[in-house]
Enzyme design. Structure first.
Site, mmCIF file in Angstrom:
data_model
loop_
_atom_site.group_PDB
_atom_site.id
_atom_site.type_symbol
_atom_site.label_atom_id
_atom_site.label_comp_id
_atom_site.label_asym_id
_atom_site.label_seq_id
_atom_site.Cartn_x
_atom_site.Cartn_y
_atom_site.Cartn_z
ATOM 1 N N SER A 1 24.773 15.063 67.706
ATOM 2 C CA SER A 1 26.106 14.195 67.233
ATOM 3 C C SER A 1 27.262 14.937 67.536
ATOM 4 C CB SER A 1 26.102 14.219 65.645
ATOM 5 O OG SER A 1 27.353 13.706 65.078
ATOM 6 N N TYR B 1 24.347 18.909 57.772
ATOM 7 C CA TYR B 1 24.313 17.922 58.933
ATOM 8 C C TYR B 1 25.216 18.562 60.175
ATOM 9 C CZ TYR B 1 24.428 13.647 61.383
ATOM 10 O OH TYR B 1 24.601 12.531 62.288
HETATM 11 N N1 LIG Z 1 25.428 6.243 63.357
HETATM 12 C C1 LIG Z 1 26.225 7.233 63.754
HETATM 13 O O1 LIG Z 1 27.463 7.090 63.538
HETATM 14 C C2 LIG Z 1 25.606 8.356 64.290
HETATM 15 C C3 LIG Z 1 26.480 9.545 64.863
HETATM 16 C C4 LIG Z 1 25.951 10.626 65.555
HETATM 17 C C5 LIG Z 1 24.591 10.857 65.430
HETATM 18 N N2 LIG Z 1 23.749 9.795 64.718
HETATM 19 C C6 LIG Z 1 22.472 10.317 64.790
HETATM 20 O O2 LIG Z 1 21.676 9.275 65.079
HETATM 21 C C7 LIG Z 1 20.235 9.087 64.509
HETATM 22 C C8 LIG Z 1 19.962 7.794 64.176
HETATM 23 O O3 LIG Z 1 20.689 7.257 63.194
HETATM 24 P P1 LIG Z 1 21.309 5.736 63.265
HETATM 25 O O4 LIG Z 1 22.613 5.879 63.181
HETATM 26 O O5 LIG Z 1 20.526 5.029 64.244
HETATM 27 O O6 LIG Z 1 21.140 5.338 61.450
HETATM 28 P P2 LIG Z 1 20.057 4.429 61.068
HETATM 29 O O7 LIG Z 1 20.204 2.890 61.454
HETATM 30 O O8 LIG Z 1 19.964 4.603 59.501
HETATM 31 O O9 LIG Z 1 18.574 4.767 61.720
HETATM 32 C C9 LIG Z 1 17.920 5.922 60.869
HETATM 33 C C10 LIG Z 1 16.435 5.901 61.509
HETATM 34 O O10 LIG Z 1 15.747 7.104 61.065
HETATM 35 C C11 LIG Z 1 14.706 6.514 60.250
HETATM 36 N N3 LIG Z 1 14.382 7.596 59.152
HETATM 37 C C12 LIG Z 1 15.060 8.103 58.172
HETATM 38 N N4 LIG Z 1 14.189 8.924 57.327
HETATM 39 C C13 LIG Z 1 13.059 9.093 57.940
HETATM 40 C C14 LIG Z 1 11.854 9.664 57.587
HETATM 41 N N5 LIG Z 1 12.012 10.514 56.346
HETATM 42 N N6 LIG Z 1 10.931 9.472 58.401
HETATM 43 C C15 LIG Z 1 10.887 8.891 59.290
HETATM 44 N N7 LIG Z 1 11.750 8.064 59.950
HETATM 45 C C16 LIG Z 1 13.066 8.137 59.110
HETATM 46 C C17 LIG Z 1 14.973 5.374 59.688
HETATM 47 O O11 LIG Z 1 13.598 4.545 59.632
HETATM 48 P P3 LIG Z 1 13.201 4.277 58.051
HETATM 49 O O12 LIG Z 1 14.177 3.974 57.053
HETATM 50 O O13 LIG Z 1 12.392 2.900 58.447
HETATM 51 O O14 LIG Z 1 12.235 5.573 57.820
HETATM 52 C C18 LIG Z 1 15.719 4.584 60.780
HETATM 53 O O15 LIG Z 1 14.872 4.027 61.615
HETATM 54 C C19 LIG Z 1 20.345 10.225 63.534
HETATM 55 O O16 LIG Z 1 19.712 11.370 63.905
HETATM 56 C C20 LIG Z 1 21.940 10.398 63.205
HETATM 57 O O17 LIG Z 1 22.162 11.723 62.693
HETATM 58 C C21 LIG Z 1 24.247 8.582 64.189
#
Ligand SMILES: NC(=O)c1ccc[n+]([C@@H]2O[C@H](COP(=O)([O-])OP(=O)(O)OC[C@H]3O[C@@H](n4cnc5c(N)ncnc54)[C@H](OP(=O)(O)O)[C@@H]3O)[C@@H](O)[C@H]2O)c1
Length: 274
Positions: free
Chosen positions: A140, A154
């Site tokens: 991130s 985080y």
């Molecule tokens: N969105 C942003 O602004 C942003 C910015 C920078 C970095 N990121 C990073 O991008 C990555 C993906 O996030 P996203 O933005 O796509 O959010 P998201 O839509 O909430 O997706 C998160 C994913 O992680 C899975 N997950 C969460 N807890 C889990 C667990 N205990 N075991 C297995 N799977 C799990 C969820 O699936 P289930 O709930 O089905 O398990 C979901 O598929 C993360 O690492 C986040 O830190 C996001």
């Protein structure tokens, strides 16, 4: 020869789902991991129909320390090998450090750091032996700027993932294994619904936001080109570039102001992020 296989964690929504689509569009088979099996199955069916690839569904909770080994066993049982590992699953744990329970922080570290490192450690030797591999760690911009007020571990974890990826990248320069840390800024996904900050972040200007598809496309291209670290989107490239030249005290003050506005520092309601 059968198609190459990409193992993607957190593939049930957001960036992980967009990465699954990107890899499928580029002719890769998939192994999709998350907790919500129904979603994974529906997406696997759709991607198989649309792109003519095979998609294996592996429901797993990466808070469980046994999950990385079990996931790789499931792939092996299907007679497949991991050609690309995309460590992406994650969430933001709300609250300040002392407000939270230790078990919540321990689970956070298991999912967000240990599972990434363990999966990479387990797949790397075979990738090196075959002379081909791709590892993407979704970090991130939080890992490139000073620590924030709230959501304490985080940015620390995302920083660690960037350094970890840089070292792996260097160690694998001549092995055929590409290692890339992807550092997205704000991206449309379920992330901010899960951590309860949707109302706050929605007030930010539209040009701050990336689509999950843009992040996925830039990640795929960067991994193929063997870039060590990338920041998707012009705005976030500019912002992280600016942070590099600011005096640290000023950068910390700006981050403190922004994070107080955007982070949820209420005590989390439950240990389950969903
Ligand atoms: N969105 C942003 O602004 C942003 C910015 C920078 C970095 N990121 C990073 O991008 C990555 C993906 O996030 P996203 O933005 O796509 O959010 P998201 O839509 O909430 O997706 C998160 C994913 O992680 C899975 N997950 C969460 N807890 C889990 C667990 N205990 N075991 C297995 N799977 C799990 C969820 O699936 P289930 O709930 O089905 O398990 C979901 O598929 C993360 O690492 C986040 O830190 C996001």
């Amino acid at each position: 020869m059968s198609r190459r296989l990409a193992l993607i964690t957190g593939a049930s929504s957001g960036i992980g789902l967009a990465l699954a689509r990107e890899y499928a569009a580029n002719g890769w088979d998939l192994a999709l991991v998350a907790r919500r099996e129904d979603r994974l199955r529906a997406q696997a069916d759709q991607l198989q129909d649309q792109y003519g690839i095979d998609a294996l569904v592996i429901p797993a909770d990466l808070n469980d320390a046994n999950a990385p080994q079990a996931i790789l066993k499931a792939i092996e049982a299907d007679d497949r090998q991991v050609d690309a590992l995309i460590n992406n699953a994650g969430f933001g744990l709300p609250g300040t450090y002392a407000q939270t329970q230790w078990q919540e922080q321990a689970d956070f570290l298991q999912l967000m750091l240990t599972s990434y490192c363990e999966l990479a450690h387990r797949v790397l030797p075979d990738m090196q032996a075959r002379g081909f591999g791709r590892i993407i760690n979704v970090a991130s911009v939080a890992g490139l700027v000073p620590g924030t007020y709230g959501h304490t571990l985080y940015s620390a974890v995302k920083s660690a993932l960037i350094k970890f990826s840089e070292s792996l990248h260097l160690e694998n320069k001549s092995t055929g294994v590409h290692v890339t840390a992807v550092c997205p800024g704000l991206t449309y996904s379920e992330f901010h619904d899960v951590n309860g900050t949707r109302d706050k972040v929605s007030q930010l200007p539209k040009y701050w936001w990336l689509s999950a598809e843009q992040v996925a496309e830039e990640s795929y291209t960067a991994s193929q080109a063997n870039k060590a670290v990338i920041v998707p989107g012009l705005w976030w490239k500019f912002l992280t570039g600016l942070y590099k030249i600011l005096p640290h005290g000023l950068a910390l003050a700006i981050t403190a102001r922004q994070s107080a506005k955007l982070r949820n520092t209420e005590t989390p309601a439950s240990t389950d992020p969903r």
